[in-house]
Enzyme design. Structure first.
Site, PDB file in Angstrom:
ATOM      1  N   ARG A  24       0.808  -1.218   0.000  1.00  0.00           N
ATOM      2  CA  ARG A  24       0.000   0.000   0.000  1.00  0.00           C
ATOM      3  C   ARG A  24       0.848   1.278   0.000  1.00  0.00           C
ATOM      4  NH1 ARG A  24      -4.560  -1.007   4.469  1.00  0.00           N
ATOM      5  NH2 ARG A  24      -3.176  -2.682   5.162  1.00  0.00           N
ATOM      6  N   THR A  91       2.358 -14.016   9.958  1.00  0.00           N
ATOM      7  CA  THR A  91       3.043 -13.622  11.190  1.00  0.00           C
ATOM      8  C   THR A  91       3.466 -14.822  12.023  1.00  0.00           C
ATOM      9  OG1 THR A  91       0.878 -13.367  12.251  1.00  0.00           O
ATOM     10  CG2 THR A  91       1.892 -11.383  11.313  1.00  0.00           C
ATOM     11  N   ASP A 115       6.179  -2.104  12.111  1.00  0.00           N
ATOM     12  CA  ASP A 115       5.588  -0.910  11.478  1.00  0.00           C
ATOM     13  C   ASP A 115       4.750  -0.106  12.459  1.00  0.00           C
ATOM     14  OD1 ASP A 115       3.448  -2.605  11.845  1.00  0.00           O
ATOM     15  OD2 ASP A 115       2.723  -2.508   9.781  1.00  0.00           O
ATOM     16  N   GLY A 150      -9.800  -7.439  14.553  1.00  0.00           N
ATOM     17  CA  GLY A 150     -10.164  -8.589  15.368  1.00  0.00           C
ATOM     18  C   GLY A 150     -10.588  -8.140  16.761  1.00  0.00           C
ATOM     19  N   LYS A 361      31.378  26.206   2.536  1.00  0.00           N
ATOM     20  CA  LYS A 361      31.495  24.764   2.330  1.00  0.00           C
ATOM     21  C   LYS A 361      32.895  24.332   2.726  1.00  0.00           C
ATOM     22  CE  LYS A 361      32.924  22.815  -1.185  1.00  0.00           C
ATOM     23  NZ  LYS A 361      34.189  22.077  -1.597  1.00  0.00           N
TER      24      LYS A 361
END
Length: 463
Positions: A24, A91, A115, A150, A361
């Site tokens: 996704r 899993t 995640d 769930g 720099k």
């Protein structure tokens, strides 16, 4: 910051599930490597585990395994190792793959997704504490709209009875707002036994770790449930959720800086500070400030408005206004900006100035030296107290090689001067305005490198 109050648990291992691709995200980068608020997703999870003092952290890798392994190594949580899930079969299968890597002396295993960047050490600590004296515990959350999740159904004693997926739940079960957060702690022996008994007889044909809970409760084992803040256990499944998680992480960090460190933040909504950034007491962050990476802001320093600093050190009492800096060091009491660009390798000493429209720099500018405006100082050393006037350029590149310019202590380089490197301007030397300097200037000398002015009277009228 939010810390676990009991930071020594050497008998516990964590298994971090980080093998998936994350379709996704619509990305060529593995899901857990996407970054927000200064860390990768898996990096945030590992940092939440760090304070727990676990005996081992096993990260299950798969998609882009070499890159994820490198990220795990870079985060550097003690005791962390990786194992490869060659074929992603769910899993439960990921945990099966990790089990052989468990060390001797590990008695309990905590399982977390890779995640979940909002996870905190304190939340994980509550999970570990809930399982003390029991076989297992799991984190749950209560949602106003649990559709698709769930449901966690409890028994009369408050323990988990079973987990029922939304599509399989009755209307009464769907009215339950408590959902499975996908984070578990299970004693090693019961976990190994339950994993040997799960199967893939489901719509996806995969092995699920949730089935371990079903097996344990079916065997009469007690599984404790700990209700966590829903924001702490939220997963990130697409780029919009990634952005939302980043906002939460930055807000947490700003709140920590304001309340626990003593930092003034004028407008939190427009101030983006990575969780990896340190800001010290009595510093002030003005609107439009972005601080990234390993940036450190010292005491009483003022950064902003509209300044973007990456991997930059700002010394105490310095001011940094409307500046872009990357890999720079700004000394105590220095003044930078506005509209200044400090590139990698810039080192500004104490009480220096890099003013409007100055670019540097790989430049070492010693204490008290000043580059007030409209100058480029690259590949250069500037001595203490030197003054670099408007329009000065260190000409460091001849089209093939970079060369160095040295400007001595107390030297004065006049307006619109080009210093053709390699070249040295000695201590207390002067360079006249408009000069193009190709030869070294001795200490205390005056260099004039320009043609004499020629004035032709009446030239305009004659033409």
């Amino acid at each position: 910051m939010d810390q676990d109050p009991n930071p020594e648990r050497g008998d516990v291992a964590a298994i971090v599930l980080a093998a998936g691709k994350g379709t996704r995200f619509r990305s060529d980068v593995a899901k857990v490597l996407h970054r927000t608020a200064g860390r990768s997703l898996v990096g945030h999870v590992l940092e939440a585990l760090r304070p727990l003092g676990l005996g081992q952290v096993i990260v299950v890798v798969g998609h882009q395994r070499e890159d994820v392994e490198a990220e795990v190594a870079a985060v550097g949580v003690p005791g962390s190792v990786t194992v490869v899930q060659g074929e992603q079969r769910g899993t439960g299968h990921a945990v099966q793959v990790a089990l052989p890597a468990l060390r001797e002396g590990i008695d309990r295993v905590v399982i977390v997704p890779g995640d979940t960047p909002l996870l905190t050490a304190a939340t994980l600590g509550s999970l570990l504490d809930a399982a003390e004296g029991g076989v297992a515990a799991m984190l749950t959350a209560v949602l106003d709209d649990p559709t698709g999740y769930g449901r966690v159904l409890r028994d009369g004693h408050g323990a988990v009875d079973r987990i029922v997926e939304h599509r399989d739940a009755t209307e009464d079960e769907r009215s339950v707002g408590e959902i499975n957060a996908g984070m578990y702690l299970v004693a090693r022996g019961p976990l190994e036994d339950a994993l040997s008994r799960i199967d893939d007889r489901n719509v996806q044909g995969e092995l699920y770790v949730t089935d371990v809970v079903q097996i344990l409760t079916g065997d009469g084992q007690r599984v404790a449930a700990v209700v966590a803040d829903e924001t702490h256990v939220a997963g990130v499944n697409d780029r919009w959720q990634l952005a939302a998680a980043g906002a939460v992480l930055r807000d947490r960090h700003l709140a920590h800086l304001a309340a626990e460190v003593g930092v003034t933040i004028d407008d939190p909504a427009s101030t983006h500070v990575d969780v990896s950034v340190r800001v010290d007491r009595d510093a002030r962050l003005l609107p439009g400030t972005i601080l990234e990476g390993s940036t450190v802001v010292g005491e009483r320093a003022v950064v902003g408005p509209n300044s973007h600093l990456t991997d930059t050190e700002v010394g105490p009492d310095a001011t940094v206004h409307s500046t872009r800096a990357d890999g720079a060091a700004i000394g105590r009491g220095a003044s930078v900006g506005p509209f200044t660009h400090l590139r990698a390798g810039t080192r500004l000493g104490a009480d220096t100035k890099a003013g409007a429209f100055v670019e540097t720099k790989n430049a070492d500018v010693a204490d008290g030296a000043k580059v007030p405006h409209l100058a480029y100082v690259g590949d250069a050393t500037v001595g203490a107290g030197a003054n670099i006037a408007c329009g000065v350029i260190t000409v460091n590149y001849d089209g093939r090689t970079k060369s160095h310019t040295t400007i001595g202590a107390g030297a004065f380089v006049g307006c619109d001067v080009s210093l053709i490197a390699p070249v040295t301007v000695g201590a207390d030397a002067y360079v006249a305005a408009g000069s193009v300097v190709t030869d070294d200037v001795p200490d205390g000398a005056l260099a004039i490198a320009r043609s004499r002015q020629i004035t032709k009277e009446g030239w305009v009228g004659e033409r």
